[in-house]
Design an enzyme around this catalytic site. Structure first.
Site, PDB file in Angstrom:
ATOM      1  N   GLN A  49       2.119  -6.027  -3.421  1.00  9.94           N
ATOM      2  CA  GLN A  49       2.399  -5.954  -1.978  1.00  9.94           C
ATOM      3  C   GLN A  49       3.718  -5.213  -1.715  1.00  9.94           C
ATOM      4  O   GLN A  49       4.106  -4.378  -2.500  1.00  9.94           O
ATOM      5  CB  GLN A  49       2.430  -7.350  -1.332  1.00  9.94           C
ATOM      6  CG  GLN A  49       1.062  -8.015  -1.241  1.00  9.94           C
ATOM      7  CD  GLN A  49       0.640  -8.708  -2.507  1.00  9.94           C
ATOM      8  OE1 GLN A  49       1.440  -9.389  -3.129  1.00  9.94           O
ATOM      9  NE2 GLN A  49      -0.589  -8.551  -2.892  1.00  9.94           N
ATOM     10  N   LYS A  70       2.211   2.307  -5.062  1.00  8.57           N
ATOM     11  CA  LYS A  70       2.810   1.807  -6.320  1.00  8.57           C
ATOM     12  C   LYS A  70       1.910   2.063  -7.508  1.00  8.57           C
ATOM     13  O   LYS A  70       2.377   2.347  -8.603  1.00  8.57           O
ATOM     14  CB  LYS A  70       3.063   0.291  -6.239  1.00  8.57           C
ATOM     15  CG  LYS A  70       4.091  -0.118  -5.225  1.00  8.57           C
ATOM     16  CD  LYS A  70       4.247  -1.622  -5.198  1.00  8.57           C
ATOM     17  CE  LYS A  70       3.012  -2.360  -4.736  1.00  8.57           C
ATOM     18  NZ  LYS A  70       2.622  -2.135  -3.341  1.00  8.57           N
ATOM     19  N   GLY A 101      -4.363  -4.296  -4.339  1.00 11.73           N
ATOM     20  CA  GLY A 101      -5.468  -3.403  -4.679  1.00 11.73           C
ATOM     21  C   GLY A 101      -4.962  -1.994  -4.857  1.00 11.73           C
ATOM     22  O   GLY A 101      -4.190  -1.514  -4.047  1.00 11.73           O
ATOM     23  N   HIS A 102      -5.326  -1.378  -5.966  1.00 11.44           N
ATOM     24  CA  HIS A 102      -5.038   0.036  -6.060  1.00 11.44           C
ATOM     25  C   HIS A 102      -6.160   0.723  -6.808  1.00 11.44           C
ATOM     26  O   HIS A 102      -6.851   0.113  -7.612  1.00 11.44           O
ATOM     27  CB  HIS A 102      -3.673   0.291  -6.694  1.00 11.44           C
ATOM     28  CG  HIS A 102      -3.546  -0.295  -8.039  1.00 11.44           C
ATOM     29  ND1 HIS A 102      -2.840  -1.430  -8.280  1.00 11.44           N
ATOM     30  CD2 HIS A 102      -4.078   0.100  -9.205  1.00 11.44           C
ATOM     31  CE1 HIS A 102      -2.942  -1.718  -9.554  1.00 11.44           C
ATOM     32  NE2 HIS A 102      -3.671  -0.807 -10.133  1.00 11.44           N
ATOM     33  N   ASP A 131       0.809  -1.232   0.000  1.00 13.00           N
ATOM     34  CA  ASP A 131       0.000   0.000   0.000  1.00 13.00           C
ATOM     35  C   ASP A 131       0.834   1.271   0.000  1.00 13.00           C
ATOM     36  O   ASP A 131       0.405   2.309   0.507  1.00 13.00           O
ATOM     37  CB  ASP A 131      -0.960   0.042   1.226  1.00 13.00           C
ATOM     38  CG  ASP A 131      -1.766  -1.226   1.359  1.00 13.00           C
ATOM     39  OD1 ASP A 131      -2.231  -1.716   0.325  1.00 13.00           O
ATOM     40  OD2 ASP A 131      -1.909  -1.722   2.484  1.00 13.00           O
TER      41      ASP A 131
HETATM   42  P1  IMP Z   1      -2.690 -12.772   1.906  1.00 15.50           P
HETATM   43  O1  IMP Z   1      -1.740 -12.248   0.892  1.00 15.50           O
HETATM   44  O2  IMP Z   1      -4.132 -12.478   1.597  1.00 15.50           O
HETATM   45  O3  IMP Z   1      -2.445 -14.216   2.241  1.00 15.50           O
HETATM   46  O4  IMP Z   1      -2.401 -11.979   3.280  1.00 15.50           O
HETATM   47  C1  IMP Z   1      -1.192 -12.123   4.001  1.00 15.50           C
HETATM   48  C2  IMP Z   1      -0.764 -10.796   4.625  1.00 15.50           C
HETATM   49  O5  IMP Z   1      -0.385  -9.897   3.594  1.00 15.50           O
HETATM   50  C3  IMP Z   1      -1.871 -10.091   5.421  1.00 15.50           C
HETATM   51  O6  IMP Z   1      -1.279  -9.396   6.496  1.00 15.50           O
HETATM   52  C4  IMP Z   1      -2.432  -9.090   4.425  1.00 15.50           C
HETATM   53  O7  IMP Z   1      -3.028  -7.983   5.074  1.00 15.50           O
HETATM   54  C5  IMP Z   1      -1.147  -8.694   3.693  1.00 15.50           C
HETATM   55  N1  IMP Z   1      -1.403  -8.213   2.329  1.00 15.50           N
HETATM   56  C6  IMP Z   1      -1.676  -8.961   1.238  1.00 15.50           C
HETATM   57  N2  IMP Z   1      -1.822  -8.180   0.150  1.00 15.50           N
HETATM   58  C7  IMP Z   1      -1.612  -6.920   0.566  1.00 15.50           C
HETATM   59  C8  IMP Z   1      -1.591  -5.664  -0.105  1.00 15.50           C
HETATM   60  O8  IMP Z   1      -1.772  -5.547  -1.332  1.00 15.50           O
HETATM   61  N3  IMP Z   1      -1.336  -4.583   0.675  1.00 15.50           N
HETATM   62  C9  IMP Z   1      -1.081  -4.675   2.018  1.00 15.50           C
HETATM   63  N4  IMP Z   1      -1.077  -5.830   2.674  1.00 15.50           N
HETATM   64  C10 IMP Z   1      -1.337  -6.942   1.955  1.00 15.50           C
END
Ligand code: IMP
Length: 425
Positions: free
Chosen positions: A224, A15, A39-40, A12
């Site tokens: 991420q 990017k 997500g953006h 977040d």
């Molecule tokens: P997962 O990727 O859904 O398995 O989540 C694993 C961890 O990564 C969690 O703490 C999520 O909140 C974090 N996470 C996954 N994708 C994002 C992102 O795009 N931005 C911020 N945190 C993320």
């Protein structure tokens, strides 16, 4: 020129905006990791529109969008995005390529993500529930995996799904007492997705090599942030892919040798969603102040983000990890109004000071921050266009971060719009 953009914190960082700006001069934008957990928000006319899977270049009509092998593709989300863009007059026809080797996120992955998190209770990771971890686990496990290439042979996919679903039903029934899922329902969705997406499914590595041969400008878009990297982040509170720049090679088959700039993106402070250690977290009125001013709520889940000071130990580490040679610092405008700002320059762990980021989440959770304090600024930055016109407080803040993390800050974000960016040579 080829550029790879990655987040250097816990995701977040902004990017999407940086990629959107750079995409203007790029022929191709390539996503190489993660899935619909990313997500953006893109702004089309007066409208805000969230993208999760589609490379940010999608909103630029001439740009080819590549979803490479390292991405886990949820076709339902992807088709929603394709249709959402089409409704806004942006067609992906002939300019979307999806790797035949990319793995497919199916309903049972999302179900498993949810069931497992519920069962973990207070030990949960705080995932986005998008099925990311279970899909990557099936990829590594190999025997029960579905790839985009499987959409080309539906008869074989039908048989495969029968086996997989029988296995998953046994597993989920025994572990979570879950109601059985139905292979026919999943197959029915797959055949619809196959009709809609088959023309886009190709060998993206071959395509990328031919683009490199003719010197196309390629923008690689990380998902991420590097502190969520499966191998080098704050395990187990990470995502299930290599979210640092190191994920580039395995994620799309292109070596870093072909990349001219590794651009790391940071926020002027730090945020994190989900569980896990966060040494500079301000679980107090300062954190709330940053959350309110920076609108720090998740694009994918809507969760309030945890907020804290800039952590130069963490970013210094991810800068080295990714071979980062330039940094974009976003959200500088958000910090206007704080009398003083803190930057973490070292940790004290077990009585010893260290500037190296501990590779162990338990050790990190015991780290106390050693801060450098600098004066803040009160001026509104949102209309400033040139570096020279920035208040001294901002210049000093930027210089302090550069000194501590060891890479130049070449782009400064002063607001959410494409135009609110200051370039520094
Ligand atoms: P997962 O990727 O859904 O398995 O989540 C694993 C961890 O990564 C969690 O703490 C999520 O909140 C974090 N996470 C996954 N994708 C994002 C992102 O795009 N931005 C911020 N945190 C993320």
């Amino acid at each position: 020129m080829n550029c790879c953009v990655v987040g250097l914190q816990w995701g977040d960082e902004g990017k999407g905006k940086v990629v959107d700006i750079l995409a203007e001069k790029s022929d191709l934008v390539v996503r190489y990791g993660g899935g619909a957990n990313a997500g953006h928000t893109v702004i089309i006319g007066d409208e805000r529109f969230a993208l999760h899977l589609m490379p940010s270049g999608a909103v630029r009509p001439g740009t080819v969008c590549v979803i490479a092998n390292g991405v886990v593709v949820d076709p339902e989300v992807l088709l929603e995005e394709i249709n959402g863009l089409a409704e806004r007059g942006i067609s992906l026809d002939g300019r979307l390529l999806i790797s035949e080797n990319a793995h497919v996120v199916l309903d049972y992955h999302k179900l498993e993500d949810r069931l497992r998190e519920e069962a973990l209770g207070k030990h949960k990771i705080g995932t986005t529930a998008r099925g990311i971890g279970p899909c990557y686990a099936d990829k590594v496990g190999r025997s029960y995996a579905v790839r985009m290439a499987d959409f080309r042979n539906l008869a074989a996919l039908r048989e495969k799904l029968d086996d997989i679903v029988a296995y998953k039903n046994k597993l989920f029934g025994a572990l979570y007492d879950a109601a059985p899922i139905n292979a026919a329902d999943i197959f029915e969705k797959c055949s619809r997705w196959s009709d809609a997406l088959s023309d886009s499914i190709v060998n993206t590595t071959e395509y990328l090599y031919s683009a490199l041969d003719v010197k196309k400008n390629i923008l690689f878009e990380g998902a991420q942030g590097a502190l969520l990297d499966l191998d080098h982040g704050t395990f187990p509170y990470v995502t299930s892919s290599n979210a640092s720049a190191l994920g580039l090679g395995p994620g799309c088959g292109v070596s870093g040798k072909w990349v001219d700039t590794f651009l790391g993106v940071v926020k002027a402070y730090t945020t994190r969603v989900g569980a896990g250690p966060f040494p500079t977290e301000q679980d107090n009125e300062i954190g709330q102040w940053i959350r309110d001013r920076g609108h720090e709520y998740g694009t994918t889940t809507g969760r309030p983000r945890r907020c804290g000071w800039f952590d130069a130990v963490a970013v210094g580490f991810t800068t080295r990890l990714g071979g980062i040679n330039q940094i974009a610092m976003m959200h500088l405008d958000t910090l206007a109004g704080l009398e003083e700002l803190k930057i973490c320059r070292a940790y004290r762990v077990d009585g010893k000071e260290t500037t190296f980021f501990p590779g162990d989440a338990e050790r990190l959770s015991r780290a106390e921050c050693v801060y450098e304090t600098v004066a803040g600024w009160t001026e509104d930055l949102s209309t400033i266009e040139h570096y020279a016109d920035l208040p001294d407080g901002v210049k000093n803040y930027v210089a302090t971060v550069e000194r501590l993390v060891g890479a130049p800050i070449t782009m400064l974000g002063v607001g959410p719009k494409r135009t609110q960016i200051i370039y520094r040579d």
